[in-house]
Design a protein around this motif. Structure first.
Motif, PDB file in Angstrom:
ATOM      1  N   PRO A 112       0.828  -1.215   0.000  1.00 44.73           N
ATOM      2  CA  PRO A 112       0.000   0.000   0.000  1.00 44.73           C
ATOM      3  C   PRO A 112       0.864   1.268   0.000  1.00 44.73           C
ATOM      4  O   PRO A 112       0.857   2.055   0.934  1.00 44.73           O
ATOM      5  CB  PRO A 112      -0.814  -0.139   1.291  1.00 44.73           C
ATOM      6  N   ILE A 113       1.620   1.430  -1.096  1.00 41.18           N
ATOM      7  CA  ILE A 113       2.554   2.567  -1.199  1.00 41.18           C
ATOM      8  C   ILE A 113       2.206   3.373  -2.444  1.00 41.18           C
ATOM      9  O   ILE A 113       1.984   2.802  -3.510  1.00 41.18           O
ATOM     10  CB  ILE A 113       4.016   2.066  -1.278  1.00 41.18           C
ATOM     11  N   GLN A 114       2.159   4.691  -2.296  1.00 40.64           N
ATOM     12  CA  GLN A 114       1.880   5.557  -3.450  1.00 40.64           C
ATOM     13  C   GLN A 114       2.919   6.668  -3.546  1.00 40.64           C
ATOM     14  O   GLN A 114       3.414   7.147  -2.529  1.00 40.64           O
ATOM     15  CB  GLN A 114       0.485   6.172  -3.312  1.00 40.64           C
ATOM     16  N   VAL A 115       3.219   7.054  -4.783  1.00 39.62           N
ATOM     17  CA  VAL A 115       4.208   8.108  -5.032  1.00 39.62           C
ATOM     18  C   VAL A 115       3.520   9.218  -5.832  1.00 39.62           C
ATOM     19  O   VAL A 115       2.909   8.948  -6.865  1.00 39.62           O
ATOM     20  CB  VAL A 115       5.425   7.548  -5.815  1.00 39.62           C
ATOM     21  N   VAL A 116       3.604  10.444  -5.345  1.00 41.85           N
ATOM     22  CA  VAL A 116       2.922  11.586  -5.975  1.00 41.85           C
ATOM     23  C   VAL A 116       3.949  12.670  -6.327  1.00 41.85           C
ATOM     24  O   VAL A 116       4.747  13.065  -5.483  1.00 41.85           O
ATOM     25  CB  VAL A 116       1.872  12.187  -5.000  1.00 41.85           C
TER      26      VAL A 116
END
Length: 287
Positions: A112-116
């Protein structure tokens, strides 16, 4: 709770990282043939003093290993992480993070990792992180945090000026002629960030007119100043940063405690130089 990760180009102080329990990854500063982790092993003041003495520090992005290790740690524990990155137009850090996340997801497809990509820099980026951190602290989901970050990043104005165009010339941001003529005529440039890139806006003669012009731009572009945090960052020139803050309080009725003043960190400072003054605000109401 969702954990927020930022990098050192957000120019937030360690107080902020502690208050919101944020993770931070440092970019690298190169000075006198040594490497330092920004905000960890070297402080901005050291960089500004070196630049005043004619040195040209260089910078590099966060290492792939740093991201790989960090993302793996979160993936193993199945903990939610949102990395809000420094503008992809100013550093390769965002791309590196995306690549490393893809690698980690080969082993942990459901991590559950996001990069913005915030497309923001300095305290403009820092404010986006703080808005997201507050949402995380209030129990927002990862999706809500990403949405908040994207909204505030898209509406964050950056209006800044540098004291000496020579530094931007060295960093390949302006031409030799522009730097030479500007210095000769005591011309102060006003620049802004558009879609993550540094864009020169106009040139002002003399420092007195400069802040008034920056505030005119703020008035024209911004909105709802008393319901948001205004950011000011400076290249080792607290006195002028406070002068600008005073003018903002007077002109827009902003409370002193709603203006965040920080020093421009070593990474951005290495390109902008001592005496840089940057102003950040939202052009749409804070959500």
């Amino acid at each position: 709770m969702v954990k927020i990760l930022a990098d050192s180009a957000s120019d937030l102080s360690m107080n902020h990282y502690n208050e919101f329990d944020l993770e931070m990854v440092p970019l690298t500063v190169h000075l006198d043939e040594k490497e330092y982790k920004d905000n960890v092993e070297i402080q901005p003041k050291t960089i500004y003093d070196a630049m005043r003495n004619g040195k040209s520090p260089k910078t590099s992005q966060v290492s792939p290993d740093t991201f790989h290790n960090l993302f793996t740690t979160y993936a193993e524990k199945n903990e939610s992480l949102v990395y809000l990155a420094f503008s992809s137009e100013l550093s390769g850090t965002y791309q590196t993070a995306k690549m490393m996340l893809e690698e980690v997801k080969e082993t942990y497809p459901d991590a559950p990792i996001q990069v913005v990509d915030t497309k923001c820099a300095s305290i403009g980026y820092g404010l986006v992180v703080l808005y997201a951190a507050k949402a995380a602290k209030d129990g927002a989901s990862a999706e809500e945090i990403v949405e908040s970050a994207q909204y505030h990043a898209a509406h964050m104005e950056h209006i800044f000026t540098v004291d000496d165009l020579e530094y931007l010339y060295r960093g390949g941001r302006v031409s030799k002629t522009a730097a030479f003529v500007g210095t000769l005529l005591k011309i102060k440039p006003i620049l802004h960030v558009e879609d993550g890139k540094l864009i020169p806006l106009e040139k002002i003669r003399g420092s007195k007119k400069l802040f008034n012009r920056m505030l005119d731009l703020m008035e024209k572009r911004g909105t709802d100043f008393t319901n948001q945090r205004i950011g000011i960052s400076h290249g080792d020139d607290l006195e002028r940063a406070e002068e600008l803050a005073g003018m903002i309080q007077e002109r827009f009725g902003v409370a002193k405690e709603d203006i965040l003043i920080e020093m421009v960190g070593a990474v951005i400072g290495a390109h902008a130089g001592p005496g840089t003054i940057a102003l950040f605000f939202l052009n749409k109401p804070h959500k």
